[in-house]
Design a protein around this motif. Structure first.
Motif, PDB file in Angstrom:
ATOM      1  N   SER A  50       0.818  -1.220   0.000  1.00 24.67           N
ATOM      2  CA  SER A  50       0.000   0.000   0.000  1.00 24.67           C
ATOM      3  C   SER A  50       0.851   1.270   0.000  1.00 24.67           C
ATOM      4  O   SER A  50       0.331   2.358  -0.237  1.00 24.67           O
ATOM      5  CB  SER A  50      -0.954   0.012   1.193  1.00 24.67           C
ATOM      6  OG  SER A  50      -0.240   0.124   2.404  1.00 24.67           O
ATOM      7  N   ARG A  51       2.150   1.117   0.242  1.00 18.21           N
ATOM      8  CA  ARG A  51       3.066   2.268   0.254  1.00 18.21           C
ATOM      9  C   ARG A  51       4.360   1.894  -0.472  1.00 18.21           C
ATOM     10  O   ARG A  51       5.417   1.772   0.165  1.00 18.21           O
ATOM     11  CB  ARG A  51       3.372   2.682   1.686  1.00 18.21           C
ATOM     12  CG  ARG A  51       2.167   3.245   2.422  1.00 18.21           C
ATOM     13  CD  ARG A  51       2.405   3.244   3.926  1.00 18.21           C
ATOM     14  NE  ARG A  51       1.316   3.849   4.649  1.00 18.21           N
ATOM     15  CZ  ARG A  51       0.174   3.238   4.966  1.00 18.21           C
ATOM     16  NH1 ARG A  51      -0.034   1.988   4.601  1.00 18.21           N
ATOM     17  NH2 ARG A  51      -0.762   3.861   5.653  1.00 18.21           N
ATOM     18  N   VAL A  54       8.350   2.526   0.445  1.00 21.44           N
ATOM     19  CA  VAL A  54       8.494   2.902   1.845  1.00 21.44           C
ATOM     20  C   VAL A  54       9.903   2.513   2.281  1.00 21.44           C
ATOM     21  O   VAL A  54      10.432   1.474   1.873  1.00 21.44           O
ATOM     22  CB  VAL A  54       7.412   2.223   2.733  1.00 21.44           C
ATOM     23  CG1 VAL A  54       7.548   0.706   2.754  1.00 21.44           C
ATOM     24  CG2 VAL A  54       7.444   2.765   4.150  1.00 21.44           C
TER      25      VAL A  54
END
Length: 144
Positions: A50-51, A54
């Motif tokens: 989702s990121r 990161v």
């Protein structure tokens, strides 16, 4: 202080939360188990998915775990070809994490199972109850 008049209701809510979480994680846990992975691996896959890009530090902060707690499962995911660590463009000492295509497929399978589970529950409960659930979960998820 706990409202003594609400103790039974609060205990019931605790049990519902435990049982709901068990139901929510059951299918993903079985999928992970076939690969020799566990729930911690799913959390890592989910948040990297989702990121994308990161940093390791960012993932540590997001999961609120120690470097030691993250090291072994993250290394395992990397060794299995599910997660890649790439040097950041701005600082080559910083490692950015992203899912490999195989990692994306696994994360989509795991998260898809959970989205279907939530969607069925929300559809059955109705929009007002879904909004109430989201409000309660937001309060529970807020820092203490």
């Amino acid at each position: 202080m706990i409202d003594l008049d609400r103790q039974d209701a609060l205990r019931g809510a605790i049990e519902l939360l435990y049982f709901a979480y068990r139901g929510f994680t059951d299918l993903p846990d079985r999928i992970l188990e076939r690969r020799g992975l566990g729930r911690v691996h799913h959390r890592i896959l989910y948040f990297i998915g989702s990121r994308p890009d990161v940093s390791v530090r960012g993932l540590l902060d997001l999961l609120a775990v120690s470097k030691q707690a993250l090291n072994a499962p993250l290394r395992q995911l990397m060794e299995m070809g599910l997660v890649a660590a790439l040097p950041a463009a701005s600082d080559r000492r910083v490692k950015n994490l992203r899912l490999t295509p195989e990692g994306q497929r696994l994360e989509a399978e795991l998260t898809g199972a959970q989205m279907r589970h939530l969607q069925a529950a929300f559809d059955k409960a109705g929009e007002t109850d879904e909004q109430g659930w989201r409000a309660v979960m937001a309060v529970l998820a807020a820092p203490a």
